[in-house]
Scaffold this motif. Structure first.
Motif, mmCIF file in Angstrom:
data_model
loop_
_atom_site.group_PDB
_atom_site.id
_atom_site.type_symbol
_atom_site.label_atom_id
_atom_site.label_comp_id
_atom_site.label_asym_id
_atom_site.label_seq_id
_atom_site.Cartn_x
_atom_site.Cartn_y
_atom_site.Cartn_z
ATOM 1 N N VAL B 135 44.462 33.733 36.976
ATOM 2 C CA VAL B 135 45.128 34.322 35.844
ATOM 3 C C VAL B 135 46.295 34.893 36.551
ATOM 4 C CG1 VAL B 135 44.859 36.115 34.182
ATOM 5 C CG2 VAL B 135 42.619 35.010 34.914
ATOM 6 N N VAL B 136 47.488 34.725 35.862
ATOM 7 C CA VAL B 136 48.837 35.178 36.168
ATOM 8 C C VAL B 136 49.377 35.910 35.295
ATOM 9 C CG1 VAL B 136 51.116 34.377 37.154
ATOM 10 C CG2 VAL B 136 49.137 33.113 37.711
ATOM 11 N N SER B 137 49.508 37.229 35.315
ATOM 12 C CA SER B 137 49.741 38.178 34.253
ATOM 13 C C SER B 137 50.216 39.588 34.846
ATOM 14 C CB SER B 137 48.450 38.494 33.507
ATOM 15 O OG SER B 137 48.620 39.200 32.475
ATOM 16 N N THR B 138 49.964 40.648 34.368
ATOM 17 C CA THR B 138 50.241 41.963 34.985
ATOM 18 C C THR B 138 49.904 41.768 36.342
ATOM 19 O OG1 THR B 138 49.715 42.866 32.867
ATOM 20 C CG2 THR B 138 50.186 44.276 34.620
ATOM 21 N N GLY B 139 48.688 41.431 36.759
ATOM 22 C CA GLY B 139 48.551 41.061 38.114
ATOM 23 C C GLY B 139 48.185 39.440 38.228
ATOM 24 N N VAL B 140 47.645 39.149 39.323
ATOM 25 C CA VAL B 140 47.324 37.646 39.897
ATOM 26 C C VAL B 140 45.826 37.718 40.236
ATOM 27 C CG1 VAL B 140 47.854 35.684 41.110
ATOM 28 C CG2 VAL B 140 49.704 37.111 40.140
ATOM 29 N N GLY B 141 44.960 37.013 39.798
ATOM 30 C CA GLY B 141 43.564 37.031 40.121
ATOM 31 C C GLY B 141 43.491 35.768 40.141
ATOM 32 N N GLY B 142 41.788 35.354 40.761
ATOM 33 C CA GLY B 142 41.509 34.073 40.922
ATOM 34 C C GLY B 142 39.990 34.050 40.928
ATOM 35 N N GLY B 176 48.504 47.075 50.159
ATOM 36 C CA GLY B 176 48.439 47.606 51.715
ATOM 37 C C GLY B 176 49.169 46.226 52.356
ATOM 38 N N GLY B 177 49.078 45.006 51.761
ATOM 39 C CA GLY B 177 49.836 43.963 52.392
ATOM 40 C C GLY B 177 51.191 43.711 52.343
ATOM 41 N N VAL B 178 51.927 42.662 52.614
ATOM 42 C CA VAL B 178 53.204 42.504 52.419
ATOM 43 C C VAL B 178 53.248 41.036 51.957
ATOM 44 C CG1 VAL B 178 55.271 41.903 53.754
ATOM 45 C CG2 VAL B 178 53.715 43.807 54.437
ATOM 46 N N GLY B 179 54.487 40.711 51.175
ATOM 47 C CA GLY B 179 54.686 39.498 50.437
ATOM 48 C C GLY B 179 53.618 38.935 49.627
ATOM 49 N N CYS B 180 52.638 39.700 49.023
ATOM 50 C CA CYS B 180 51.483 39.149 48.440
ATOM 51 C C CYS B 180 52.018 38.224 47.309
ATOM 52 C CB CYS B 180 50.611 40.147 47.892
ATOM 53 S SG CYS B 180 49.693 41.052 49.251
ATOM 54 N N VAL B 181 51.440 37.164 46.896
ATOM 55 C CA VAL B 181 51.493 36.510 45.678
ATOM 56 C C VAL B 181 51.855 37.451 44.477
ATOM 57 C CG1 VAL B 181 50.599 34.903 43.881
ATOM 58 C CG2 VAL B 181 49.888 34.683 46.347
ATOM 59 N N GLU B 182 51.246 38.507 44.359
ATOM 60 C CA GLU B 182 51.326 39.435 42.994
ATOM 61 C C GLU B 182 52.675 39.951 43.166
ATOM 62 O OE1 GLU B 182 47.605 41.046 41.560
ATOM 63 O OE2 GLU B 182 48.529 43.057 41.664
ATOM 64 N N THR B 183 53.269 40.260 44.115
ATOM 65 C CA THR B 183 54.751 40.947 44.388
ATOM 66 C C THR B 183 55.754 40.007 43.771
ATOM 67 O OG1 THR B 183 55.143 40.277 46.577
ATOM 68 C CG2 THR B 183 53.960 42.438 46.302
ATOM 69 N N VAL B 184 55.481 38.611 43.759
ATOM 70 C CA VAL B 184 56.472 37.654 43.638
ATOM 71 C C VAL B 184 56.206 37.127 42.055
ATOM 72 C CG1 VAL B 184 57.403 35.580 44.260
ATOM 73 C CG2 VAL B 184 56.741 37.084 45.782
ATOM 74 N N ALA B 185 54.707 36.784 41.658
ATOM 75 C CA ALA B 185 54.382 35.867 40.705
ATOM 76 C C ALA B 185 53.963 36.721 39.452
ATOM 77 C CB ALA B 185 53.619 34.729 41.099
ATOM 78 N N SER B 186 53.538 37.924 39.717
ATOM 79 C CA SER B 186 52.869 38.804 38.465
ATOM 80 C C SER B 186 54.219 38.963 37.563
ATOM 81 C CB SER B 186 52.513 40.052 38.992
ATOM 82 O OG SER B 186 53.446 40.964 39.322
ATOM 83 N N GLY B 187 53.830 39.213 36.268
ATOM 84 C CA GLY B 187 55.192 39.665 35.405
ATOM 85 C C GLY B 187 55.794 40.830 36.059
ATOM 86 N N PRO B 188 55.341 41.949 36.460
ATOM 87 C CA PRO B 188 55.926 42.984 36.732
ATOM 88 C C PRO B 188 56.862 42.578 37.919
ATOM 89 C CG PRO B 188 53.846 43.703 36.127
ATOM 90 C CD PRO B 188 53.877 42.375 35.984
ATOM 91 N N GLY B 189 56.208 41.936 39.112
ATOM 92 C CA GLY B 189 57.076 41.471 40.224
ATOM 93 C C GLY B 189 58.403 40.604 39.673
#
Lengths: 304, 304
Positions: B135-142, B176-189
């Motif tokens: 699910v790629v949206s406000t966040g990214v889940g799987g 707490g991580g760095v360069g997570c998928v969510e920072t790049v590919a979520s809507g807000p990112g």
């Protein structure tokens, strides 16, 4: 039930007779001399076991092999053994002990299962529910054990952790990807980077010795590898909800110069609450983990 | 057996009555108005189903919820619903229909199971053996479905693909991580990156419209997200030996401006032979995938 366990590596073959309680009744190792000698080496290593444990006492055969392999067809094509391409290893060993069950899995998958069964987590009460075993050596491989069962995937290839990208701006990998773990954290990858940065030693063993002596480039090479391994470990843990990672192989044998920065990098980047329980340990079984795992493929098969 | 399926999202709750053959006998959706209204919204969305399908006809309850959650305790703490922290959702819904089985999983895990059961692979003969639903949206889940069974891991948190690092030199992530998928590919990112590069639109929907119109920064934002998603998809595929990835959510709904560069990046970096069979598709069920999956938690429970 006692089992013949066979470990097909890129530079040596090992075999053992393993009893259901995990006792190794016999163990042998034969180096591979030249790519054409694989067949002779296989016969030799098996003979060294059967001359100590009568074939009539061996009730099954478990095999761990360097990949690629096809567990459904029972064939192997180890990268470092060009003479074996789609080699019917299951049939070949089945002829040695006719009528016994034969099971085949990847070498890192067997390493993981061996660690689960006989390693640090071998106390049944404390066994991992979701673990990753990694072999960090000439290449980087992995295997998952979920609730005591190896997870090998539909084609038998699950656990290819050496070929996940940890640096999208990194070097191309022979696999076709870019910045794979293996390009950074394998022995050859570390040596290549160190040489490009002015280090003049011979191999990964020399690099480890120099890192222990405080040579800055060598120390940096291990930190860099540790960073790549930390990303890989955290990635696998976030996807599989892992509780334990065990790392073996020649590079991992370097000890604290690898594990100290590895644990620091994991600690620094573990944000997800469910990953705080994650333990990361060096192998407790050394090179025998793969043999124990190969034996477990047969010995634990009712529960697998 | 007909099941009440409930989907707890960060901005709306949905519910449905689902028959064993997958028919949706009723469906309702209620937006969440203010963080304190979660309890009322839950009652309302369930009431809209039970006034059309008598409670006596509902034989179980399946729930997909935004995380974090603890499936063992039956509690949820959705990030966007601060009033619910360790909220006993399983008990709360169980009181609505006493005596029925209640099952809970993550929203992306349910999306994956719904796609496996009723989606493109819904033809039993062609069903995936190892699939990832994202699910790629406000966040990214799987969520992963392995041989038809959701793999949720020991703590229920498997599938956190939004928080694997795809860019070690990237932005820090709230996790707490760095360069997570969510920072790049979520809507807000994506919007954050586009704004930092001179784009002046309002939100991810506007960014998608501008990308379709050929606005270079908007196009680049989608290419960048596609690159991060490609790395994540290939990583999960190498570890799980996946054969199918299905992607849904608001960002994925942007269509070819995301999927074209995503498929190109996957094609470019797929080196491992066993990954050549991998298929990557947009969701075929839209927002209903999660409801179908929640229902499947109960309807397929004998086989799960």
């Amino acid at each position: 039930m006692t089992v013949l366990a066979v470990d097909i590596g890129g530079t040596k073959f090992a075999a053992a007779a393993v009893a259901p309680d995990g006792e190794m009744l016999a163990r042998a190792e034969v180096p591979l001399r030249g790519p054409e000698s694989a067949g002779r080496t296989l016969s030799e290593v098996v003979r060294r076991i059967t001359e100590r444990v009568a074939p009539g006492r061996l009730d099954g055969i478990g095999i761990g092999s360097a990949g690629p392999l096809d567990p459904r067809r029972g064939t192997v094509s180890p990268v470092n053994i060009p003479a074996w391409r789609d080699f019917p290893l299951v049939d070949a060993l089945g002829e040695t002990l006719p009528g016994r069950p034969v099971r085949l899995a990847g070498d890192a998958q067997c390493m993981a299962l061996g660690e689960w069964w006989r390693g640090l987590t071998g106390d049944p009460a404390g066994r991992s529910r979701a673990m990753l075993g990694m072999v960090v050596s000439t290449g980087v491989g992995g295997g998952f054990v979920l609730d005591g069962v190896p997870y090998v995937g539909p084609t038998g290839n699950a656990g290819h952790i050496g070929h996940i990208t940890v640096d999208p701006g990194g070097d191309p990998c022979p696999c076709g990807g870019v910045g794979c773990v293996e390009t950074v954290a394998s022995g050859p990858g570390m040596v290549r980077w160190a040489a490009a940065n002015g280090w003049t030693g011979a191999d990964a063993r020399a690099l480890a010795a120099d890192a222990r002596a405080g040579h800055p480039t060598a120390v940096h090479a291990f930190r860099r590898a540790a960073g790549a391994l930390a990303t890989a470990v955290l990635t696998a843990s976030a996807l599989f909800d892992l509780d334990h990672v065990v790392i073996g192989g020649g590079v991992a044998a370097a000890g604290p110069i690898l594990f100290d920065p590895l644990r620091q990098a994991i600690e620094r980047n573990t944000g997800l609450g469910f990953l705080r329980r994650l333990r990361v340990d060096p192998t407790s079984l050394g090179r025998d983990a793969g043999l124990f795992g190969a034996a477990a493929l047969v010995l634990l098969q009712d529960s697998l």
